[in-house]
Design a protein around this motif. Structure first.
Motif, short mmCIF file in Angstrom:
data_model
loop_
_atom_site.label_atom_id
_atom_site.label_comp_id
_atom_site.label_asym_id
_atom_site.label_seq_id
_atom_site.Cartn_x
_atom_site.Cartn_y
_atom_site.Cartn_z
N ASN A 114 31.21 105.88 -42.96
CA ASN A 114 31.58 104.81 -43.88
C ASN A 114 32.68 105.24 -44.84
OD1 ASN A 114 29.72 102.94 -42.89
ND2 ASN A 114 28.07 103.81 -44.11
N PHE A 115 32.77 106.56 -45.14
CA PHE A 115 33.78 107.00 -46.09
C PHE A 115 35.19 106.87 -45.49
CE2 PHE A 115 36.50 110.51 -47.60
CZ PHE A 115 36.69 110.06 -48.90
N SER A 168 31.34 108.62 -36.33
CA SER A 168 31.22 110.07 -36.20
C SER A 168 31.45 110.46 -34.75
CB SER A 168 29.85 110.53 -36.69
OG SER A 168 28.82 109.92 -35.93
N TRP A 169 31.97 111.67 -34.54
CA TRP A 169 32.28 112.16 -33.20
C TRP A 169 31.30 113.24 -32.79
CZ3 TRP A 169 38.34 113.16 -33.08
CH2 TRP A 169 39.01 111.94 -33.25
N ALA A 195 19.92 107.88 -38.06
CA ALA A 195 21.38 107.89 -37.96
C ALA A 195 21.83 107.11 -36.73
CB ALA A 195 21.89 109.32 -37.86
N PRO A 196 23.03 106.50 -36.77
CA PRO A 196 23.55 105.83 -35.58
C PRO A 196 23.99 106.84 -34.53
CG PRO A 196 25.20 105.83 -37.30
CD PRO A 196 23.97 106.41 -37.91
N LEU A 251 35.83 114.11 -42.48
CA LEU A 251 35.82 114.16 -43.94
C LEU A 251 34.43 113.91 -44.52
CD1 LEU A 251 39.17 112.43 -44.96
CD2 LEU A 251 38.58 114.86 -45.06
N GLY A 252 33.84 112.79 -44.20
CA GLY A 252 32.48 112.53 -44.63
C GLY A 252 32.31 112.04 -46.05
#
Length: 672
Positions: free
Chosen positions: A123-124, A129-130, A141-142, A78-79
């Protein structure tokens, strides 16, 4: 599909564009599509009425095919709230409304199904994240979560489920995206996929997820529904996928599963210059990427596969699209930003009225710039983008025409004048100088890099003439003249007075306008201090370096051009590096005493240093609003019965950029 009068006229003017095409079982009226592009118009992760109005307008404008922006297949993709999902059942009726609206205008609607992979902000949805491997997309970015077998199975099934939902909603086809560095491309790419199991390593293993998703989509929708691919034919990334790689991969995918089209793009969403190719701005030649779809088309022909290939990126006119289609290698041309700028692009070209359309400037300010801020996209040249329902075209006529005076012939003033006149007002525009354009006219002095901005001025000047605006050049206004005009409304669009920075230890820098006025007077060694971070100063620095001068760019904030979004900034910095521009981050000029005599302050330590490396300093500050006339008019109008309405537009209200100027001018023109 019967041809209407405008389509038949188009066939005479642009015969390659105005030829019908069949994609799978879908009949298309011409060869122009609006590719999937993120609008940020979603509401609570669902399609909105804003989407409906936006796409209906472009279907009405003549496009044959619209591909709805990336439709998320899974919660982990989704993001943000504006991102649209297709897995919730309550999305189906909303998609159905949009499909009907597009189809009623004679166009067809496909849906792009997507998983963004490592690019989403976890975070949303409060999920990591995948991706294929723990390789972040950018340095800040992580690392993403490497997907497990179970998660891979979920994503494959989700692609099929969402495709089925979209067909149930009445969409005409499905586009499976493995482009722009999103999840399927992350598995395909050796630059990202470091796995050692059956989903990584060899090219065959790296293709496995894309192939399984394609198989599931095809099985879910059946043989009668159009299914195609969107691919990046070159990642432009060290260690990434190249055109020869993608020629093999696309041919293999099309050989394994029935594919009805291949939509060819390029780039990877990666924190490097590749991201700046995705929505290439005006610094890129329009034909920079034409070899990529041609290369994919050639590979498919060699494999004996008759699959239509689409081309995209930097097509701004129907004439350019017609030329791309001429040899038959390419079946359709995608024009996203050009349609953001002008929804009636196709119809106007067909009717021989292309010059009346708002031009795409490839400036990346309202589209990519707002996208990068997670804002609803708009357009510098077209303030209506995303406001189609509330700002109809043509503007509705007024019940009682009034006399309107616009003072200032820059982008804000010209926009206000033309829109007000189109509504039926009697409009006069006063410009103090001998030509229209305001501050934006300075871009005409930088034709190689910023010249496309001048197309907006050409459009606005012509729009004034078509609307019947009386233009008076060399006509400087004062309060007495304005009041003597006896008008019902006054719009002040006077811009700003350019200002150069004054340094604490003494001295003042030149403005960009001073430098551009007499460029031959500039010495070989020049320093530019970026106090604005704007597209304007970014383009100016690059232009200056292109003249062969030795340029030092001083960046007090640490990041030069900080307002230039990531879709342009990475390539801009790369070009500065190639041009030999030296960047001094976290420094500022403390004093300027003349050629070869300056004092720099190191903002990290506070230390001062005498330097002799440049002989001129250009240091624009925010201009000073020309608002004195507004203040005087307010004073003189106070207490009068029925005084004329007074409006301020653009920089004279507050120094900003052209996108705000054009918007405010348009808004005022409609409100009068």
């Amino acid at each position: 599909m019967p041809d209407g009068p405008w389509e038949m006229a188009g066939a005479r003017r642009h015969p390659n564009v105005f030829r019908p095409l069949r994609i799978g079982g879908v009949e298309l009226r011409n060869r122009i599509l609006v590719p999937a592009h993120t609008t940020n118009y979603g509401e609570d992760n669902l399609p909105s009425d804003r989407h409906l109005a936006y796409h209906r307008e472009r279907a009405r404008g003549g496009a044959a095919l619209i591909v709805f922006e990336g439709i998320r297949v899974h919660r982990s993709s989704l993001g943000r709230r504006q991102g649209v999902n297709g897995y919730e059942r309550n999305a189906i009726p909303r998609f159905a409304k949009i499909a009907r609206a597009v189809q009623e205008e004679g166009a067809r609607l496909f849906g792009q199904v997507i998983h963004l992979g490592r690019h989403i902000d976890g975070n949303f949805a409060r999920t990591p994240s995948w991706s294929a491997s723990a390789v972040p997309w950018t340095a800040t970015a992580p690392p993403p979560h490497p997907m497990t077998e179970e998660e891979i199975a979920q994503v494959i099934a989700a692609h099929g489920e969402v495709a089925s939902n979209l067909v149930e909603a009445g969409l005409d086809g499905i586009e499976l995206t493995m482009a722009h560095g999103h999840l399927l491309q992350q598995f395909l790419s050796p630059a990202v996929n470091r796995r050692t199991d059956d989903w990584g390593g060899s090219e065959e293993n790296r293709m496995r997820l894309a192939l399984e998703c394609l198989r599931r989509v095809r099985a879910s929708v059946g043989a009668g529904v159009a299914v195609g691919l969107r691919v990046s034919a070159d990642e432009f990334l060290e260690g990434g996928l190249t055109l020869p790689d993608m020629q093999r991969i696309v041919a293999r995918l099309c050989g394994e599963v029935a594919v009805d089209f291949v939509n060819v793009s390029h780039s990877a969403y990666h924190g490097s210059a590749t991201i700046s190719t995705q929505m290439a701005d005006m610094a890129f030649a329009p034909d920079s990427f034409h070899h990529l779809p041609r290369g994919i088309a050639a590979a498919l022909r060699e494999a004996g596969q008759d699959v239509p290939v689409f081309a995209v990126c930097r097509f701004r006119s129907i004439a350019a699209a017609d030329a791309m289609l001429a040899d038959g290698d390419i079946a359709m041309v995608g024009m996203a930003r050009a349609h953001i700028a002008e929804p009636a692009l196709v119809r106007l070209a067909a009717e021989g009225r292309a010059a009346e359309g708002r031009p795409c400037l490839s400036c990346n300010q309202g589209c990519a710039g707002f996208l990068a801020q997670s804002l609803a996209i708009t357009c510098l040249a077209n303030p209506r983008a995303g406001r189609e329902a509330e700002w109809p075209e043509p503007p509705p006529p007024v019940a009682t025409p009034r006399r309107v005076l616009v003072v200032g012939g820059g982008p804000a003033g010209m926009e206000a004048a033309a829109i007000a006149a189109r509504r039926g007002h009697q409009v006069e525009l006063w410009e103090a100088f001998d030509r229209l354009g305001g501050a934006l006219a300075w871009t005409e002095r930088q034709p190689a890099l910023r010249g496309e901005m001048a197309q907006l001025l050409d459009f606005q000047r012509a729009a004034l003439q078509r609307a019947g605006v009386l233009v008076r050049l060399n006509h400087r206004a004062d309060a007495g003249l304005v009041l003597a005009a006896g008008v019902d409304a006054v719009v002040l669009a006077l811009g700003v007075e350019p200002a150069g920075s004054t340094f604490p230890g003494g001295g003042t820098g030149l403005t960009m306008e001073q430098a551009l006025a007499v460029p031959e007077a500039l010495p070989r060694r020049v320093a530019v201090q970026d106090n604005l971070g704007s597209f304007a100063i970014a383009g100016f620095v690059e232009w200056l370096a292109g003249t062969g001068r030795e340029v030092t760019l001083i960046a007090p904030t640490g990041t030069p051009g900080w307002q230039v979004n990531i879709y342009s900034s990475f390539a801009w910095r790369q070009r500065l590096k190639r041009a030999g521009v030296r960047i001094l981050a976290l420094h500022t000029l403390h004093a300027w005493r003349g050629p070869g005599e300056a004092v720099l302050a190191d903002l990290s330590t506070g230390e001062l240093e005498e330097v002799s490396g440049f002989d001129a300093v250009i240091a624009p500050a925010h201009g000073l609003p020309r608002d004195g006339l507004a203040a005087e008019l307010r004073t003189r109008l106070a207490g009068r019965n029925a005084p004329p309405a007074l409006h301020l537009a653009g920089d004279c209200a507050s120094p900003r950029s052209a996108i705000e100027a054009v918007f405010e001018g348009h808004e005022i023109g409609r409100a009068l």
